[in-house]
Design a protein around this motif. Structure first.
Motif, PDB file in Angstrom:
ATOM      1  N   ILE A 216       0.835  -1.201   0.000  1.00 34.44           N
ATOM      2  CA  ILE A 216       0.000   0.000   0.000  1.00 34.44           C
ATOM      3  C   ILE A 216       0.871   1.253   0.000  1.00 34.44           C
TER       4      ILE A 216
ATOM      5  N   ASP B 186      -2.339   5.293  -2.745  1.00 34.53           N
ATOM      6  CA  ASP B 186      -3.491   4.414  -2.515  1.00 34.53           C
ATOM      7  C   ASP B 186      -4.377   4.949  -1.399  1.00 34.53           C
ATOM      8  N   LEU B 187      -3.761   5.493  -0.358  1.00 38.76           N
ATOM      9  CA  LEU B 187      -4.544   6.060   0.743  1.00 38.76           C
ATOM     10  C   LEU B 187      -5.322   7.284   0.274  1.00 38.76           C
TER      11      LEU B 187
ATOM     12  N   SER C 115      -6.699   1.630  -1.317  1.00 36.59           N
ATOM     13  CA  SER C 115      -5.826   0.777  -0.506  1.00 36.59           C
ATOM     14  C   SER C 115      -6.439  -0.580  -0.218  1.00 36.59           C
TER      15      SER C 115
ATOM     16  N   PRO D 254      -4.550  -3.876  -3.228  1.00 31.26           N
ATOM     17  CA  PRO D 254      -4.277  -2.437  -3.366  1.00 31.26           C
ATOM     18  C   PRO D 254      -4.216  -1.976  -4.823  1.00 31.26           C
TER      19      PRO D 254
ATOM     20  N   ASN E 238      -7.988   5.314   5.661  1.00 34.67           N
ATOM     21  CA  ASN E 238      -6.943   5.864   4.803  1.00 34.67           C
ATOM     22  C   ASN E 238      -6.457   7.224   5.305  1.00 34.67           C
TER      23      ASN E 238
END
Length: 404
Positions: free
Chosen positions: A158, A162-163, A168, A209, A219
């Motif tokens: 991750i 991605d967050l 994620s 992810p 996230n």
């Protein structure tokens, strides 16, 4: 439904150890970062009077638009007894600014331009901007793995990107706490406790992810921790130093334990107050208290050439998930509608307890629309229906879509 049941059963099977309460309190986390040398991008000066041209501030249709805006306020806010504030502006010119209802429904304290209200997930915009400011300063990069900063984070694939994009696959921490049912709800969780939830139990990801959009407050709670670890400052200090103070957002703050007694409450539709609970001190995903005027300052700054590098803002406004064309697109901490005619509607909504909020940023027209409510009502989100007054935004029927 079958897949969801299997997923929940799998999660329960993983939680064979007890989630210990409060590895570090918010106070302890803040104290630990204060003992290290701060590392944060410096101040910048923005001349708000020079951001927009005369053309940006004015349209020959403004008289008609102002009439329609006031009509909207009367027929929606007044008739539905909404409580909160709304501001609509073109460039530096405020076309509508109105307030209705009470900050305290018990003693009938009227909401004013200085009344700080919780904007819930609209807070994610500020978290994203802080991350991007750190990227601009070469402190972190978007493709960096989360576990290179949060070393206890157990998912090696991750990234920060991605967050920011909700790609994620991380499950929602607010649901996990209820699922394992071991947290003492008399105690307030911290962001460190959210990280501990994942590092201790390593719950299954919902998706691999960067394969699917799945909105999760986890996230942005983790992004706030990344900001703290990178800067050696507490998240509230960072946002105050990076955004609130230089932009003159004088009635804005991040909720902390010291603020619980003074913060304005939110309310059920019938006027009963929501009480703070065990989730109310986790920030990054929520917990910005602010005003329409202060958020307008933020929106203006986002047009300024020296606030954030243009290529980073462009990435913020780029959809990385197109789950439902025109409806469900997400950039870097921003929701997006991208229409076939090329128009892009940039916004974010928020909901927490009795608070509802929406922030709309019409880049082509230099228009800002902000609505904040403190007595639960989905009608706060109807402010997005004002976008077609300013440009060709063919909005679909959004009534069936949930905002968070």
């Amino acid at each position: 439904m079958y897949k969801k049941i299997i997923y929940i059963i799998s999660l329960i099977s993983l939680f064979n150890t007890t989630f210990t309460n409060c590895k570090k309190s918010n106070y302890e986390v803040n104290k630990s970062v204060q003992n290290k040398k701060p590392s944060i991008p410096g101040y910048y000066n923005i001349n708000f009077d020079s951001i927009f041209t005369k053309k940006d501030n004015y349209s020959p249709e403004d008289d008609t638009i102002v009439y329609q805006l006031n009509k909207y306020f009367t027929h929606v806010w007044k008739s539905k007894n909404l409580s909160g504030g709304i501001l609509v502006a073109r460039g530096n010119s405020i076309l509508l600014e109105k307030y209705n209802g009470y900050s305290n429904w018990e003693d009938k304290t009227l909401i004013s331009p200085q009344t700080s209200l919780h904007v819930a997930s609209v807070s994610k915009i500020l978290t994203s901007l802080a991350v991007l400011k750190l990227v601009e300063a070469h402190k972190i990069n978007l493709d960096q793995k989360v576990n290179t900063i949060l070393t206890d984070f157990p998912y090696s694939d991750i990234t920060i990107h991605d967050l920011l994009t909700h790609r994620s696959g991380l499950p929602e921490y607010t649901h996990l706490v209820d699922l394992i049912n071991t947290w003492d709800k008399r105690k307030k969780m911290s962001n460190e406790d959210v990280l501990d939830l994942f590092s201790t139990h390593t719950p299954l990801l919902q998706y691999k992810p960067n394969t699917h959009f799945s909105y999760s407050n986890s996230n942005f709670a983790l992004l706030a921790l990344i900001i703290e670890k990178t800067t050696n400052m507490s998240f509230p200090e960072v946002i105050n130093t990076m955004i609130f103070t230089p932009l003159g957002m004088k009635h804005s703050y991040i909720l902390q334990e010291k603020d619980l007694k003074k913060a304005n409450l939110s309310y059920y539709p019938d006027g009963r107050p929501y009480k703070f609970n065990h989730l109310d001190l986790v920030y990054g995903d929520k917990n910005v208290y602010t005003t329409p005027e202060d958020l307008f300052r933020l929106s203006q700054a986002m047009y300024a050439p020296n606030f954030l590098r243009k290529d980073l803002l462009d990435q913020m406004y780029t959809p990385y998930s197109n789950e439902i064309p025109n409806i469900k697109n997400y950039g870097l901490g921003m929701r997006l509608m991208v229409f076939k005619n090329g128009k892009k509607l940039i916004y974010h909504t928020g909901w927490w307890h009795g608070s509802n909020a929406i922030f709309i940023h019409l880049v082509d027209e230099k228009v800002t629309i902000i609505a904040i409510g403190n007595k639960y009502s989905n009608m706060i989100y109807s402010a997005i229906r004002l976008a077609p007054l300013f440009g060709d935004y063919p909005l679909p029927n959004m009534n069936k879509y949930k905002y968070d």
